[in-house]
Write an enzyme that holds these catalytic residues in place. Structure first.
Site, PDB file in Angstrom:
ATOM      1  N   SER A 350       0.829  -1.207   0.000  1.00  0.00           N
ATOM      2  CA  SER A 350       0.000   0.000   0.000  1.00  0.00           C
ATOM      3  C   SER A 350       0.862   1.254   0.000  1.00  0.00           C
ATOM      4  CB  SER A 350      -0.929  -0.008   1.215  1.00  0.00           C
ATOM      5  OG  SER A 350      -1.793   1.104   1.199  1.00  0.00           O
ATOM      6  N   TRP A 353       2.412   1.710  -3.404  1.00  0.00           N
ATOM      7  CA  TRP A 353       1.364   2.145  -4.336  1.00  0.00           C
ATOM      8  C   TRP A 353       1.125   3.645  -4.219  1.00  0.00           C
ATOM      9  CZ3 TRP A 353      -3.952   3.574  -3.223  1.00  0.00           C
ATOM     10  CH2 TRP A 353      -4.755   3.678  -4.363  1.00  0.00           C
ATOM     11  N   HIS A 354       1.156   4.171  -3.007  1.00  0.00           N
ATOM     12  CA  HIS A 354       0.935   5.607  -2.818  1.00  0.00           C
ATOM     13  C   HIS A 354       2.110   6.442  -3.325  1.00  0.00           C
ATOM     14  CE1 HIS A 354      -2.365   4.401  -0.095  1.00  0.00           C
ATOM     15  NE2 HIS A 354      -2.820   5.615  -0.289  1.00  0.00           N
ATOM     16  N   GLY A 355       3.324   5.923  -3.199  1.00  0.00           N
ATOM     17  CA  GLY A 355       4.503   6.678  -3.628  1.00  0.00           C
ATOM     18  C   GLY A 355       5.694   6.353  -2.751  1.00  0.00           C
TER      19      GLY A 355
END
Length: 461
Positions: A350, A353-355
């Site tokens: 997660s 995925w966000h950065g």
């Protein structure tokens, strides 16, 4: 457009994005008027591409085509392994875009780019490929989600593009399954037209989502000037006492969440009015239509969560569901229970995925600690005799207070992003939101309450 942007306090690119994003509502409504299955797929694909172009420019569609094209090619050429191939291709390309555009800095400064939409698209192409790969497996031994969403036949290219870009739903989600998209488009499953029970009207639920969006935006615009993130870098913040700094951290997190509530309320309205958000009827005597596929957040569920374990069920709901189906559950070995490692791996995915900002990484590691600590408190609570009502209520309140403290402490990293600012903010409150979960987890290994005795009737079931 510059005058309008200045009037509401955003940049021109952000205003352009917001206008296109809100336009997904009438665009999704118009989908209902398109006759025939193939025209619906074409409409979904074309409107999605046009809204992407208007929001982010021509290059956005080129960015989207790369993971979409490579994922579809792997499905056609390497079906047995297309899920894992697409997972690494999708995340690899997304990470490259995160590094190149450094979107977090741009968003903080009022900019916008296609990386956010690419994040949603990445999850959609990965789930599609994994489900197509699952179509080769025998049903025996599969989890319920695998049985429900696996694909026996490969979708056509126009079905696939329609699913990926559907009416601009990739702008901010929610993430949904291609099997649901195909059933919706072809009037199958719960969308079958029947004289006995016609499909429900979406307009009341859409209006509710729009009212919710207006309230959320109003609250955000009211609160954000009072609790700016820049305050964490100002000397006055460090002149305050511990409790005032802790209160400011809570209010900063509370304020920021209303922006996400607004975005998800608009996307909810868009998916509901198209009909795709429909998930069936409630089981009550006066059955009501349910629109759970469109729902990405339960605002009260987040703000008054009684346990950190509940948060993935009420915040960014569809992404949390995706992580559970395609990461968490697939890391659990047969015959074994999931543990902290599966939770940590899921939170790491997660975070990536966000950065690749340190603040994201720290936040999601903190989230894993927060959830693990909350589970310990819950086990202690369940071990207390039901007759000891007062003590059980005290433990329930303890879990609520723990969740409130650690969530709003942890989310500062998600908001400020940089390592220096994150550590400085955490240090200003003596790392209380990190120390408390670790202490509780360690105590959980020392204080191991006996499992509550179940009634004989329950045991026999």
């Amino acid at each position: 457009m510059e005058t309008m942007a200045a009037a509401i306090g955003v940049s021109v690119p952000v205003l352009r994005f917001l206008l296109c994003f809100v336009s997904t509502i009438p665009v999704s409504f118009a989908w209902r008027l398109v006759p025939g299955t193939l025209p619906k797929h074409l409409y979904a694909a074309v409107t999605g591409a046009v809204l992407s172009y208007l929001s982010f420019g021509f290059s956005s569609n080129l960015h989207f085509l790369i993971p979409m094209g490579l994922a579809y090619a792997s499905m056609r050429l390497f079906r047995r392994h297309c899920g894992i191939i697409t997972f690494f291709i999708g995340f690899g390309y997304l990470i490259g875009c995160h590094v190149y555009y450094m979107s977090g800095d741009a968003w903080k400064e009022g900019g916008i780019d296609a990386t956010g939409a690419l994040m949603v698209l990445t999850l959609k192409v990965i789930s599609c490929a994994i489900n197509y790969s699952d179509g080769l497996l025998k049903e025996e031994g599969l989890r319920d989600a695998q049985k429900q969403y696996r694909l026996i036949h490969c979708p056509s290219i126009i079905e696939y593009i329609g699913y990926c870009l559907c009416c601009g739903s990739h702008h901010a989600g929610p993430v949904y399954e291609i099997k649901d998209y195909l059933d919706w488009t072809e009037d199958k499953g719960i969308w079958v037209h029947s004289n006995d029970r016609p499909l429900p009207s979406p307009y009341g639920a859409t209006l509710r989502a729009l009212v919710q969006a207006a309230v959320c935006m109003g609250l955000y615009l009211y609160l954000v000037p009072q609790y700016p993130l820049s305050r964490f870098n100002e000397p006055i913040y460090y002149e305050w006492g511990f409790w005032q700094r802790l209160r400011y951290q809570y209010m900063s997190g509370f304020t920021a969440r209303w922006k996400y509530y607004f975005i998800w309320s608009i996307s909810e309205a868009s998916i509901i009015i198209s009909g795709l958000g429909f998930t069936g009827w409630s089981d009550s005597s006066h059955s009501k239509p349910q629109w759970d596929r469109a729902k990405n957040v339960d605002i009260l569920g987040v703000e008054i969560a009684t346990s950190a374990v509940q948060l993935p069920l009420v915040w960014n709901i569809q992404v949390s569901t995706w992580l559970r189906y395609y990461v968490y559950e697939r890391l659990i070995q047969k015959g074994k229970k999931p543990g902290f490692l599966q939770l940590l791996a899921t939170q790491t995915v997660s975070a990536v995925w966000h950065g690749l900002y340190p603040g994201y990484m720290i936040f999601f590691v903190q989230s894993a600690l927060m959830i693990a600590g909350s589970r310990v408190i819950y086990r202690w609570q369940q071990a207390i005799s039901p007759r000891n009502t007062l003590l059980r209520k005290i433990m329930a309140f303890t879990n609520f207070a723990y969740t409130l403290l650690v969530l709003n402490y942890s989310c500062i990293g998600f908001l400020v992003l940089s390592m220096q600012e994150t550590v400085a903010a955490y240090r200003s409150v003596y790392f209380v939101g990190t120390i408390v979960p670790i202490v509780i987890i360690l105590l959980g290994h020392i204080i191991k309450p006996a499992r509550p005795v179940r009634p004989k009737t329950q045991k026999s079931q």
